[in-house]
Design an enzyme around this catalytic site. Sequence first.
Site, PDB file in Angstrom:
ATOM      1  N   LYS A  25      16.626 -14.928  15.059  1.00  0.00           N
ATOM      2  CA  LYS A  25      15.214 -14.562  15.182  1.00  0.00           C
ATOM      3  C   LYS A  25      14.642 -14.384  13.792  1.00  0.00           C
ATOM      4  O   LYS A  25      15.391 -14.124  12.847  1.00  0.00           O
ATOM      5  CB  LYS A  25      15.076 -13.246  15.943  1.00  0.00           C
ATOM      6  N   ASP A  66       6.953 -16.937  18.976  1.00  0.00           N
ATOM      7  CA  ASP A  66       7.078 -15.628  19.622  1.00  0.00           C
ATOM      8  C   ASP A  66       5.679 -15.012  19.458  1.00  0.00           C
ATOM      9  O   ASP A  66       4.711 -15.758  19.245  1.00  0.00           O
ATOM     10  CB  ASP A  66       8.191 -14.790  18.951  1.00  0.00           C
TER      11      ASP A  66
HETATM   12  N1  GLU Z   1      10.614 -16.231  21.356  1.00  0.00           N
HETATM   13  C1  GLU Z   1      11.098 -16.697  22.628  1.00  0.00           C
HETATM   14  C2  GLU Z   1      12.164 -15.761  23.134  1.00  0.00           C
HETATM   15  O1  GLU Z   1      12.045 -14.575  22.959  1.00  0.00           O
HETATM   16  C3  GLU Z   1      11.471 -18.177  22.618  1.00  0.00           C
HETATM   17  C4  GLU Z   1      12.487 -18.572  21.581  1.00  0.00           C
HETATM   18  C5  GLU Z   1      12.718 -20.095  21.474  1.00  0.00           C
HETATM   19  O2  GLU Z   1      12.128 -20.863  22.221  1.00  0.00           O
HETATM   20  O3  GLU Z   1      13.534 -20.449  20.636  1.00  0.00           O
HETATM   21  O4  GLU Z   1      13.123 -16.130  23.759  1.00  0.00           O
END
Ligand code: GLU
Length: 445
Positions: A126, A166
């Site tokens: 992340k 996100d």
């Molecule tokens: N931010 C999203 C999550 O919390 C998607 C992440 C992504 O698609 O890599 O899973």
Amino acid sequence: MDARLEAIRDTVLARNPGEAEFHQAVTEVFESLGPVHDRHPEFLEGAVLERLCEPERQIIFRVPWTDDSGRVQINRGFRVEFNSALGPYKGGLRFHPSVYLGIVKFLGFEQIFKNALTGMPIGGGKGGSDFDPRGRSDAEVMRFCQSFMTELYRHIGEYTDVPAGDIGVGGREIGYLFGQYKRITNRYESGVLTGKGISWGGSLVRPEATGFGTVIFIEEMLKTRGSSFDGQRVVVSGSGNVATNAVAKAQALGATVVACSDSSGYIVDEAGIDVALLRQIKEVERGRLKDYSLRRSGVAYVEAGSVWDVDATVALPCATQNELDGGAAARLVRNGLLAVGEGANMPSTREAVAVFQDAGVLFAPGKAANAGGVATSALEMQQNASRDSWSFEHTEQRLTDIMVGIHDLCAQTADEYGEPGNYVLGANIGGFVKVADAMLAQGLI
Ligand code: GLU
């Protein structure tokens, strides 16, 4: 908590001071994992938990950019590459003033288990920044994204680390980030980012996937009680991408969504939220929810207060972490709540989860219920790798199959460990075992 795990947890907390959300995410997972360690002593011998809590790599960097008046601005950028046992690091970027290392690490930690549950070959990571896109022009957002990628590009790649969106990062930001990556590397490497535009390597259904997936998961959960979304009275928090698509899907399945919120207040629309109007205001105009109440009759706008004061049979928290506390949970339960599905990451506090579980309310934790977004990102990577693009119907069917699969894995795991209906336990153990097995198989990594 199991005493052996508690000792490990205490070391993790002491080693990572001041990261409250990371501590919360770790504690919540550890609370489920005692029984797995009784069955699998090799996990303790191999120090899997100690390894899992230490990110493989953490990158913190300066992001300098100039605003429209020519002033120099400095933000902080983060990418935490948490675990690559199952595939390249995968997870979104969050641009929000609240972002600091503790938030990125809680999100990255959750992402490991979420991604494992999808059954797709993706590890966990992340990133993000304390940059606040609100009120910034497109040109400012572009300059920020270009500067952010000017550092990040050296750490990512389709086989290394694949960021996506996100909170605060949507199609516009992914476009600017992708353009800068391409320019620096001189490679049209579609699989380096997901959430791309449909004409340049994106996947149909990716924009809808998190909200749709949450509702598909809850529909499966409701079925276990002989119920469904049809006829439910639903309250959703948030009004961003996840919330809007959860509203759309819940109503398509026959529910009436009577309320949603933004950071300034919430609306109550007893007739059911007009999704087209909501999309127009939030996605096209980037406006505020208050405008919705001004453009449609019979809508109440409540400034301050909590959207969880509105009674519902199904609650879908789709805004942000710790937005639903024990008091709000108790009110919802008193008002006749049947089920909760977390569209956001860790929106319920630990007290709230305990209230739901004690009251026998069906509760789907985010790492299972909101996995549809990242799962569809993995489908986008698949299409990129084969230079193909799938139809909406085919992609939505794949998403549905994945969500039903995650539901069944969580439910079966909870049964197997003697706690039927405990989706928290099912999700934590189901995700953890896959990662732990892969880590042990790959040696001391
Ligand atoms: N931010 C999203 C999550 O919390 C998607 C992440 C992504 O698609 O890599 O899973």
